[in-house]
Design a protein around this motif. Sequence first.
Motif, PDB file in Angstrom:
ATOM      1  N   SER A  45       5.492  -1.285  -3.897  1.00 44.38           N
ATOM      2  CA  SER A  45       4.942  -2.593  -3.514  1.00 44.38           C
ATOM      3  C   SER A  45       3.432  -2.642  -3.636  1.00 44.38           C
ATOM      4  O   SER A  45       2.839  -3.714  -3.481  1.00 44.38           O
ATOM      5  N   GLY A  46       2.790  -1.497  -3.866  1.00 47.58           N
ATOM      6  CA  GLY A  46       1.334  -1.454  -3.867  1.00 47.58           C
ATOM      7  C   GLY A  46       0.754  -1.172  -2.499  1.00 47.58           C
ATOM      8  O   GLY A  46      -0.472  -1.160  -2.338  1.00 47.58           O
ATOM      9  N   GLY A  47       1.609  -0.913  -1.485  1.00 45.98           N
ATOM     10  CA  GLY A  47       1.142  -0.598  -0.147  1.00 45.98           C
ATOM     11  C   GLY A  47       1.163   0.899   0.120  1.00 45.98           C
ATOM     12  O   GLY A  47       1.591   1.706  -0.716  1.00 45.98           O
ATOM     13  N   VAL A  48       0.703   1.270   1.315  1.00 43.34           N
ATOM     14  CA  VAL A  48       0.614   2.689   1.677  1.00 43.34           C
ATOM     15  C   VAL A  48       1.987   3.332   1.747  1.00 43.34           C
ATOM     16  O   VAL A  48       2.187   4.456   1.273  1.00 43.34           O
ATOM     17  N   ASP A  49       2.963   2.626   2.340  1.00 43.41           N
ATOM     18  CA  ASP A  49       4.286   3.226   2.565  1.00 43.41           C
ATOM     19  C   ASP A  49       4.914   3.703   1.253  1.00 43.41           C
ATOM     20  O   ASP A  49       5.289   4.867   1.104  1.00 43.41           O
ATOM     21  N   SER A  50       5.046   2.783   0.308  1.00 41.01           N
ATOM     22  CA  SER A  50       5.727   3.145  -0.940  1.00 41.01           C
ATOM     23  C   SER A  50       4.872   4.085  -1.784  1.00 41.01           C
ATOM     24  O   SER A  50       5.404   4.955  -2.494  1.00 41.01           O
ATOM     25  N   SER A  51       3.556   3.947  -1.706  1.00 37.67           N
ATOM     26  CA  SER A  51       2.685   4.842  -2.474  1.00 37.67           C
ATOM     27  C   SER A  51       2.829   6.278  -1.986  1.00 37.67           C
ATOM     28  O   SER A  51       2.981   7.211  -2.793  1.00 37.67           O
ATOM     29  N   VAL A  63      -3.462   9.303  -2.035  1.00 36.12           N
ATOM     30  CA  VAL A  63      -3.215   7.883  -2.296  1.00 36.12           C
ATOM     31  C   VAL A  63      -4.567   7.185  -2.444  1.00 36.12           C
ATOM     32  O   VAL A  63      -5.488   7.423  -1.662  1.00 36.12           O
ATOM     33  N   PRO A  64      -4.733   6.330  -3.453  1.00 32.99           N
ATOM     34  CA  PRO A  64      -6.040   5.709  -3.710  1.00 32.99           C
ATOM     35  C   PRO A  64      -6.602   4.973  -2.493  1.00 32.99           C
ATOM     36  O   PRO A  64      -5.875   4.310  -1.749  1.00 32.99           O
ATOM     37  N   ASP A  65      -7.919   5.055  -2.313  1.00 35.30           N
ATOM     38  CA  ASP A  65      -8.599   4.432  -1.176  1.00 35.30           C
ATOM     39  C   ASP A  65      -8.385   2.925  -1.125  1.00 35.30           C
ATOM     40  O   ASP A  65      -8.293   2.335  -0.046  1.00 35.30           O
ATOM     41  N   VAL A  66      -8.324   2.280  -2.286  1.00 36.60           N
ATOM     42  CA  VAL A  66      -8.180   0.833  -2.308  1.00 36.60           C
ATOM     43  C   VAL A  66      -6.866   0.415  -1.646  1.00 36.60           C
ATOM     44  O   VAL A  66      -6.774  -0.660  -1.036  1.00 36.60           O
ATOM     45  N   ILE A  67      -5.866   1.264  -1.725  1.00 37.81           N
ATOM     46  CA  ILE A  67      -4.583   0.987  -1.062  1.00 37.81           C
ATOM     47  C   ILE A  67      -4.673   1.291   0.427  1.00 37.81           C
ATOM     48  O   ILE A  67      -4.159   0.549   1.267  1.00 37.81           O
ATOM     49  N   LEU A  68      -5.350   2.383   0.774  1.00 41.89           N
ATOM     50  CA  LEU A  68      -5.473   2.772   2.173  1.00 41.89           C
ATOM     51  C   LEU A  68      -6.280   1.763   2.980  1.00 41.89           C
ATOM     52  O   LEU A  68      -6.039   1.571   4.182  1.00 41.89           O
ATOM     53  N   GLN A  69      -7.236   1.122   2.349  1.00 39.13           N
ATOM     54  CA  GLN A  69      -8.167   0.269   3.085  1.00 39.13           C
ATOM     55  C   GLN A  69      -7.721  -1.178   3.211  1.00 39.13           C
ATOM     56  O   GLN A  69      -8.250  -1.922   4.042  1.00 39.13           O
ATOM     57  N   LYS A  70      -6.756  -1.610   2.427  1.00 34.27           N
ATOM     58  CA  LYS A  70      -6.370  -3.028   2.495  1.00 34.27           C
ATOM     59  C   LYS A  70      -5.424  -3.271   3.671  1.00 34.27           C
ATOM     60  O   LYS A  70      -4.697  -2.359   4.105  1.00 34.27           O
ATOM     61  N   PRO A  71      -5.391  -4.481   4.212  1.00 36.58           N
ATOM     62  CA  PRO A  71      -4.496  -4.794   5.332  1.00 36.58           C
ATOM     63  C   PRO A  71      -3.033  -4.673   4.905  1.00 36.58           C
ATOM     64  O   PRO A  71      -2.664  -5.160   3.827  1.00 36.58           O
TER      65      PRO A  71
END
Length: 622
Positions: A385-391, A529-537
């Motif tokens: 999904s582009g989120g932390v969980d699936s990444s 996991v990329p920071d851009v994914i970690l930092q987004k809501p």
Amino acid sequence: MPRLAVAQIRPSKGDYAANLQKIGGVLAEIAKLDPPVDLVILPETATSGYFVEGGVRDVAVTAGTLFRDLTIEHEAAGAPPIDVAVGFYEVFQNHFYNSCLYASLGDASPGNASSGNASPPNASPRILHVHRKVFLPTYGVFDEERFVDRGRDIQAFDTRYGRVAILICEDAWHSITGTIAALQGAQLVIVPSASPARGTGRDEEGTRLPASVVRWERILKGITDEHGVWVAFASLVGSEGGKGFPGGSVIVSPGGEIVLRGPLFEEAVLTYDLDFDEITRARAESPLLADLEVNLPHLIKNLAKRETGSGKRRATRPQFDPATDGVNVSRFPLPVSRIHVVGKGVEEGDPLAIDPDLARRWLVSFLKDEVVRRRGFTKGIVGLSGGVDSSLTAFLAVEALGKENVIGVRMPYKTSSPESLQHAQLVIDQLGIESLTIDITAAVDGYLSQVEKNGAADPTRRGNVMARERMIVLFDLSAKYKALPIGTSNKSERLLGYFTWHADDTPPVNPLGDLFKTQERALARHVGVPDVILQKPPTPDLVPGQTTEGDYGISYDKVDRILYYLIRGMKPEEIVSRGFTREEVDKVERRLESTHWKRRLPTVAVMSQTAIGEFYLRPVDY
């Protein structure tokens, strides 16, 4: 000086024949060692796996059967004469037991014995002893007493190199059992175990280990410290129904020192030469066992004399000499205490802190076991999904299965954020995995157009249809590519019911389901996991502009800690005293209490004596 081998193995659950062959393979490996091994110890239920539940009746054998089959494997392995201690489910005199067989295999008479086998007694092939587990855990993840009977005694016995006793897993948790074994002359206490890893902690050197492993080592050291005996602890490895056995087998000296430790989550054989003279030195330096030999009979006699009944004598109050010199108050101001204060009201540190590397190894081992070994798949498929969980799930799957065996699937709807697609692709490119993009717009709108005028369903229903359509896609592609769907839901979402029933939480294997969101973030950062994914809501991206924390009305940092305290049984007012508002605690508690139904299988009317999950008890991975 007997030579010992402890084999921490991963049994095939419910497959007695395959596990006998595995034990035969261990014997064949040990046969190559020089000098030869005198005794090999295998874990609790090594012939079947532990959590077989109602399958006990299928895998249980008599001790005579196991001895015969071990003899066949020993001969096939071409191994020298050797003693074995093997945990198994036993059928004995019309009862089932969790037992450990101790037997001599091969002819160890003086002409055939190894250098360590000095004494001819008990040299012929035979069963020397069967210990039946006395203390059966029935709490937490355990339900042992429902399936097997209790053993009744602990008995040391003679072998060709010394005197031995066996304590199976929880038997060793009770200090009296080590005392009984030592008073009966045991020089070596064998502890076969099938104890799942739980929690995280630190050993005396500060090494991060599963908390259950730390506790085990403390218990085993206690047995050796008090009684001056050698202890050999053999632990299973592998995962059964998500419960992971950690390995970490140890050999502990009579002085309480861990002289050898096995690796975590991996099969291994540990070898060590026991020096029984160390028992003499340990008992001379700390004569606790000698004290027990003298005083225990008197203590037991007094315990037996304890009065009971209505005529019980009232205990006398202890008397103390009063102070004789009056009250002396210091004339000097009290200094600030340097004593470290612990307890209520004192900063505890972060209760959700994890060791990311230990967690990574734990979950990678879980995926290897549950996807490949238990279910026979070589590939896994993950909805990205582009989120932390699936990444994070994809990162763990790649480490466990290899990048060539992981498929990432993007499943956008027409209102999905372009950012979600971009971030999912970022993970795909970084990991180098195969990927597919399946647009679910036509499938979702096609259905809704048939049940709603102009397909104008409310946002909640539309979101549920989208989530379930994604699972249809994932499971269909699973059948096409023979790749097991791997779930991505975290513990926070599961406890709050923040998922679509029969959708997000449907995949049969989920590595993240016991990690709170904040713990998951820490692990995701650790694995890259990329920071851009970690930092987004965080967002389920079912409705434009939707965010998870916006739906909650409270941040994950607060949600996770409130959940942690609630599920540990803490009362709301106690949680409020830790820095939360009553409104925040009540909000989380209401969601937790109102969503139990989403975490259960359908409720079935029980009408027979063979109801599935009530009387017909087979674990899902049996």
